[in-house]
Design an enzyme around this catalytic site. Structure first.
Site, PDB file in Angstrom:
ATOM      1  N   ASP B  28       0.886  -1.167   0.000  1.00 22.57           N
ATOM      2  CA  ASP B  28       0.000   0.000   0.000  1.00 22.57           C
ATOM      3  C   ASP B  28       0.923   1.216   0.000  1.00 22.57           C
ATOM      4  O   ASP B  28       1.519   1.544   1.018  1.00 22.57           O
ATOM      5  CB  ASP B  28      -0.892  -0.028   1.249  1.00 22.57           C
ATOM      6  CG  ASP B  28      -1.659   1.279   1.449  1.00 22.57           C
ATOM      7  OD1 ASP B  28      -1.637   2.150   0.554  1.00 22.57           O
ATOM      8  OD2 ASP B  28      -2.293   1.424   2.516  1.00 22.57           O
ATOM      9  N   LYS B  89       2.562  11.391  -3.207  1.00 24.72           N
ATOM     10  CA  LYS B  89       1.561  10.677  -3.996  1.00 24.72           C
ATOM     11  C   LYS B  89       0.618  11.642  -4.728  1.00 24.72           C
ATOM     12  O   LYS B  89       0.110  11.343  -5.801  1.00 24.72           O
ATOM     13  CB  LYS B  89       0.758   9.760  -3.073  1.00 24.72           C
ATOM     14  CG  LYS B  89      -0.162   8.793  -3.777  1.00 24.72           C
ATOM     15  CD  LYS B  89      -0.741   7.838  -2.752  1.00 24.72           C
ATOM     16  CE  LYS B  89      -1.750   6.906  -3.357  1.00 24.72           C
ATOM     17  NZ  LYS B  89      -2.280   5.991  -2.331  1.00 24.72           N
ATOM     18  N   GLU B 190      -7.259   0.509  -4.448  1.00 25.45           N
ATOM     19  CA  GLU B 190      -7.259   0.424  -2.987  1.00 25.45           C
ATOM     20  C   GLU B 190      -8.578  -0.096  -2.417  1.00 25.45           C
ATOM     21  O   GLU B 190      -8.564  -1.001  -1.589  1.00 25.45           O
ATOM     22  CB  GLU B 190      -6.891   1.783  -2.380  1.00 25.45           C
ATOM     23  CG  GLU B 190      -5.400   2.068  -2.511  1.00 25.45           C
ATOM     24  CD  GLU B 190      -5.027   3.529  -2.352  1.00 25.45           C
ATOM     25  OE1 GLU B 190      -5.855   4.316  -1.860  1.00 25.45           O
ATOM     26  OE2 GLU B 190      -3.900   3.894  -2.727  1.00 25.45           O
ATOM     27  N   ASP B 212     -12.583   5.605   3.163  1.00 24.83           N
ATOM     28  CA  ASP B 212     -11.138   5.662   3.418  1.00 24.83           C
ATOM     29  C   ASP B 212     -10.730   7.071   3.822  1.00 24.83           C
ATOM     30  O   ASP B 212     -10.647   7.972   2.986  1.00 24.83           O
ATOM     31  CB  ASP B 212     -10.390   5.202   2.151  1.00 24.83           C
ATOM     32  CG  ASP B 212      -8.873   5.200   2.334  1.00 24.83           C
ATOM     33  OD1 ASP B 212      -8.374   5.730   3.353  1.00 24.83           O
ATOM     34  OD2 ASP B 212      -8.181   4.664   1.444  1.00 24.83           O
TER      35      ASP B 212
HETATM   36  N1  LIG Z   1      -5.259   5.876  16.747  1.00 26.58           N
HETATM   37  C1  LIG Z   1      -5.486   6.867  15.907  1.00 26.58           C
HETATM   38  N2  LIG Z   1      -6.439   7.792  16.175  1.00 26.58           N
HETATM   39  C2  LIG Z   1      -6.674   8.814  15.337  1.00 26.58           C
HETATM   40  N3  LIG Z   1      -6.009   9.011  14.184  1.00 26.58           N
HETATM   41  C3  LIG Z   1      -5.062   8.112  13.852  1.00 26.58           C
HETATM   42  C4  LIG Z   1      -4.758   7.006  14.675  1.00 26.58           C
HETATM   43  N4  LIG Z   1      -3.762   6.302  14.077  1.00 26.58           N
HETATM   44  C5  LIG Z   1      -3.460   6.931  12.928  1.00 26.58           C
HETATM   45  N5  LIG Z   1      -4.232   8.025  12.779  1.00 26.58           N
HETATM   46  C6  LIG Z   1      -4.173   9.008  11.692  1.00 26.58           C
HETATM   47  O1  LIG Z   1      -4.309   8.383  10.433  1.00 26.58           O
HETATM   48  C7  LIG Z   1      -3.675   9.192   9.429  1.00 26.58           C
HETATM   49  C8  LIG Z   1      -2.833   8.318   8.531  1.00 26.58           C
HETATM   50  O2  LIG Z   1      -3.664   7.382   7.912  1.00 26.58           O
HETATM   51  P1  LIG Z   1      -3.154   6.403   6.757  1.00 26.58           P
HETATM   52  O3  LIG Z   1      -4.266   5.510   6.438  1.00 26.58           O
HETATM   53  O4  LIG Z   1      -1.888   5.768   7.176  1.00 26.58           O
HETATM   54  O5  LIG Z   1      -2.878   7.485   5.631  1.00 26.58           O
HETATM   55  P2  LIG Z   1      -2.671   7.452   4.043  1.00 26.58           P
HETATM   56  O6  LIG Z   1      -3.630   6.492   3.463  1.00 26.58           O
HETATM   57  O7  LIG Z   1      -2.959   8.863   3.653  1.00 26.58           O
HETATM   58  O8  LIG Z   1      -1.258   7.083   3.802  1.00 26.58           O
HETATM   59  C9  LIG Z   1      -2.848  10.217  10.182  1.00 26.58           C
HETATM   60  O9  LIG Z   1      -3.516  11.453  10.140  1.00 26.58           O
HETATM   61  C10 LIG Z   1      -2.834   9.660  11.594  1.00 26.58           C
HETATM   62  O10 LIG Z   1      -2.699  10.678  12.582  1.00 26.58           O
HETATM   63 MG   LIG Z   2      -4.326   4.884   2.364  1.00 21.93          MG
END
Ligand SMILES: Nc1ncnc2c1ncn2[C@@H]1O[C@H](COP(=O)(O)OP(=O)(O)O)[C@@H](O)[C@H]1O
Ligand SMILES: [Mg+2]
Ligand SMILES: [Zn+2]
Lengths: 216, 643
Positions: B28, B89, B190, B212
């Protein structure tokens, strides 16, 4: 290597030479029965590709089952770690299958294709203006009625009527093809095309009205 | 048919070989975080670092002494803001022109360029780099993590992309993987990967919503599942809404309550980091302390979950509105949704879950870690591609493909949601006497005017034989492969005269650029190439031997003893060549065997023809020949005979 003349002779007998083991293999086979190699797609009409007789009446459940069954066997994903040549054949087979199924599953496209098989370039497949005055009249009146319909109830009525008309045309199309009346089939297909456009318009109109009522 | 032009050369990527039984990983490649997973035994598993962390922040630092990716790169941001790149990205497959619209929003410097077309470049640490190169660095780190935890080389991967990614963004992703030394078996959407992770491919029927919410983007997709066919019905969302915005509102609250003023860049970065930590704790706790030391000033603010929810509610409502919009577009009501899948780290926030549940009227599926679910699905697909599977992903093309016609109007060639792979041919003709060239402009999108669509590329057909206007028949074929990537080829039908075509990819790398980059990164050293060709020759030789074995088992009786002996000796020669290291010897032995079996092949065909002409139906002939099952479980798939 078999010569050109041999190839023609074999083709007339209904088979081709397998690219892998060089033996005879049925023209519509996906795989060689001797060595198991995937075969490139041969010239087949969309009906025969799905194992159906060319006809307007198609059992869509059967067509779908065959389509999915064949896709399962030849989809490029099944050949992801195979040499490039076999992957290319798989892709070409999948393209041919998709094209066949996409054409047959839609009655309008199926009708146009069937007309084409019979040497008639269906007027639905071109974007030319209709010359059928009767149809033109009908389309104009329908559109006027839709413009005048200001209540949800009225629009829904028009939509139901158009829906019923479309179903009736399908039955007529089937009859026209069954009795080999291709001229009538061509005309009906054009009508169906216009009716579909009209149905889209009624739907859009209904959604607009619903939203207006929802916010009011 | 002579293919005169290809925008993407199929088959130029390293071939996966039957011999390379190497493992395939699922990646991913996220805007905020990247995750890698694999199915080694039966169960998918996310590959973690020593601390058990599965996320690799998609952050790259170009330092003097090398490239750093992930947490460490993130930590360097405060000190070296000019060397650290994140959220790359968003720029994949983008042109200079697109990015102008985003100016000021992006966390990086766009390199000044005299060109108004072409791929966007960034200025990082005084260097000009492409988004593809930055993404390749992330993928190299992902690959390294996989190799370290699996203890073996990893080459094959399934990489996920957002469903709405157009051809330019998809091919940029594939190019990045190539630069990182990865062979992409398949690009998977995705939301489709998330659905796979939940096993929706087996049995589930109906429409599913994939919600998402990541770090900086919100995507909502509707998938229709039927009989193993995944169709993306509609996608929507907000490309500037995510968990980062929650961090911002918390940081603003902290500023307001502690009376901070005039934050510099480093201070703001530190405060945001603290806000993010507090936000993530609030997912578990009712009350947290947001603490930080900025410019010598200590900040210590207590925030309750209730306060936090009040602060972010309008942001969460925006995602709900986007959901409603997408459902409207697809003409579907929330009640018709069979299930909702949560994806993205920000869907951990309790308020987000509540709002989603309220809107769809059902509890969402969330038992798989929302920030790992996409990688898990990618790993399952990687396994399916390398080890076989019963399920079938029949994807569709997400955006319509078309060409520019008179007056800047788009003529659609392939409609969105057409199942892929697909190929469509379109005939063009000349409109002037003696015209020898023609410009074709390929665009992608749903709008009617060229300006409102993405331009994928312009190419010129040259060398059309001069004829009167309208006489030439130029057939242009648009083919979209199972990854959703477009190839365009063309030929002149009436004369068969080969025309030359100049391809100007709008936002991709040219072949020459790709070759240069590959040379720089030394992914494909000379020896590698030789080795690959040798393996390829062996695989092909094995294929020839297997096929011949099958033919001999079925029709060996057609041969005299001497003929058989001659073939056997050619077989022995080939077997010996395969054991050696000389590619030329193998190829020569294959030719030799081909020659030795020539008469045999001829006789097999002759017999079949003779039998057919004698009045035997083809089915009978086949039945008589199919008594020996083909090696390797060869199937006879005959339309009409299988259902
Ligand atoms: N336990 C949590 N509670 C709230 N927000 C969270 C938690 N864990 C991760 N996040 C938030 O999720 C986001 C990242 O999500 P992710 O799915 O990894 O992103 P992307 O798909 O954009 O790469 C960040 O803003 C992070 O702060
Ligand atoms: Mg993502
Ligand atoms: Zn064969």
């Amino acid at each position: 290597m078999p010569t050109q003349a041999d190839d023609t002779r074999a083709a007339r007998a209904g088979f081709v030479s397998c690219w892998s083991c060089k033996g005879p293999v049925a023209a519509q086979a996906l795989f060689c029965h001797t060595c198991g190699a995937i075969q490139p797609p041969t010239q087949l009409d969309h009906f025969r590709r799905l194992g159906l007789e060319p006809a307007f009446d198609v059992d869509l459940d059967v067509a779908e089952k065959r389509y999915l069954g064949f896709q399962r066997a030849i989809h490029p994903d099944r050949f992801a770690s195979k040499p490039a040549k076999e992957r290319a054949f798989a892709e070409a087979q999948a393209v041919a299958l998709n094209q066949a199924y996409e054409t047959l599953k839609d009655p309008l496209r199926r009708a146009a294709y069937l007309l084409k098989l019979n040497g008639i370039e269906a007027s639905v497949s071109r974007d030319e203006t209709v010359r059928d005055p009767e149809l033109l009249m009908e389309a104009m009146e329908a559109r006027e009625a839709l413009m005048e319909a200001t209540s949800l109830e009225k629009v829904e009525k028009l939509q139901a009527k158009a829906g019923a008309d479309a179903i009736a045309i399908l039955a007529d199309l089937s009859k026209a093809f069954a009795s080999d009346d291709l001229k009538a089939a061509n005309r009906l297909a054009t009508r169906l095309k216009y009716l579909r456009k009209y149905l889209d318009e009624t739907r859009a109109r209904r959604i607009a009205l619903e939203q207006a009522e929802g916010t009011a | 048919m002579t293919a005169l032009l290809q925008i993407h050369e199929p088959g130029e990527t390293p071939e996966p070989h039957a011999e390379e039984r190497g493992i395939a990983i699922g990646i991913d490649l996220g805007t905020t975080n990247s995750v890698v997973a694999v199915v080694d035994g039966e169960q998918p598993e996310v590959l973690r670092d020593a601390h058990g962390d599965g996320l690799i922040p998609s952050v790259v630092a170009l330092m003097q002494d090398g490239v750093i990716v992930g947490r460490e790169a993130q930590d360097l941001r405060a000190k070296h803001p000019d060397r650290v790149v994140s959220s790359i990205k968003r720029l994949m497959g983008r042109g200079v022109h697109d990015v102008k619209a985003l100016a000021g929003v992006l966390p990086y410097k766009i390199a000044a360029s005299g060109d108004s077309v072409g791929m966007v470049r960034l200025e990082v640490a005084g260097r000009s780099v492409t988004p593809i190169e930055i993404s390749a660095e992330i993928l190299k780190a992902v690959k390294a993590r996989a190799e370290q935890s699996l203890g073996q080389d990893v080459i094959k991967a399934v990489v996920t992309v957002p469903a709405y990614f157009d051809d330019a963004a998809r091919s940029a992703t594939k190019d990045a993987a190539k630069l990182a030394g990865l062979d992409v078996l398949r690009l998977v959407n995705e939301p489709t990967a998330a659905a796979l992770a939940y096993g929706l491919d087996s049995g589930a029927e109906g429409v599913y919503a994939i919600y998402d919410l990541g770090g900086g983007t919100f995507d909502i997709s509707l998938l229709r599942l039927q009989k193993g066919v995944f169709q993306v019905l509609a996608t929507g969302g907000d490309s500037a809404l995510g968990g980062d915005d929650f961090d911002h509102v918390l940081a603003e609250r902290a500023i307001a309550t502690s009376g901070l003023e005039n934050l510099n860049e480093a201070g703001a970065a530190a405060l945001l980091l603290a806000a993010r930590a507090a936000k993530e704790q609030l997912t578990q706790q009712d009350r947290v302390k947001l603490t930080a030391e900025i410019g010598g000033k200590k900040i210590d603010v207590t925030i309750s979950r209730r306060e936090f929810e009040a602060l972010i509610d309008s942001l969460v409502q925006r995602t709900v509105r986007a959901c409603r919009q997408v459902l409207d577009d697809a003409r579907i009501t929330p009640k018709e949704i069979q299930g909702v899948v949560l994806v993205g780290g920000s869907t951990r926030v309790p308020l987000v879950r509540r709002r989603v549940e309220e809107f769809f009227g059902r509890a969402p599926l969330a038992d798989i870690d929302p920030d790992e679910v996409v990688a898990v699905g990618a790993a399952l697909q990687a396994k399916a591609l390398t080890r076989g599977s019963d399920t079938l992903l029949l994807d569709v093309i997400p955006l319509s493909l078309g060409i520019e016609t008179m007056g800047g109007i788009v003529e659609k060639v392939i409609d969105r949601n057409t199942p892929i792979p697909v190929a469509k041919a379109q005939d063009f003709t000349t409109y002037q006497d003696g015209q020898t060239g023609m410009l074709i402009h390929v665009v992608q999108g749903e709008r009617e005017t060229v300006d409102a669509c993405r331009s994928l590329g312009r190419f010129e057909l040259l060398g059309i034989p001069p004829m009167v206007a309208g006489a030439a028949r130029i057939q242009v074929t648009f083919a979209v492969d199972a990854d959703g990537l477009l190839t365009v080829s063309a030929m002149e039908k009436t004369t068969g005269i080969r025309a030359e075509i100049a391809v100007k990819p709008s936002y991709g790398l040219t072949d020459a650029e790709m070759a240069d980059m590959l040379r720089d990164s030394l992914v494909h050293a000379r020896e590698d190439m030789e080795q690959r060709l040798l393996i390829e020759a062996r695989v092909e030789a094995e294929r020839v031997l297997l096929a011949l074995d099958a033919a001999l088992a079925a029709d060996g009786a057609l041969l005299s003893e001497e003929e058989r002996a001659a073939i056997d000796s050619a077989i022995a020669k080939l077997r010996q060549a395969i054991r050696g290291e000389e590619r030329d010897l193998i190829n020569a032995a294959v030719d030799g065997l081909d020659h030795a079996t020539h008469a045999f092949a001829q006789r097999r065909m002759d017999r079949a023809v003779a039998q057919a002409l004698k009045g035997h139906s083809l089915d009978e002939i086949e039945a008589s020949m199919a008594t020996d099952p083909a090696p390797g479980g060869g199937r006879t798939g005959r339309p009409g005979a299988a259902d």
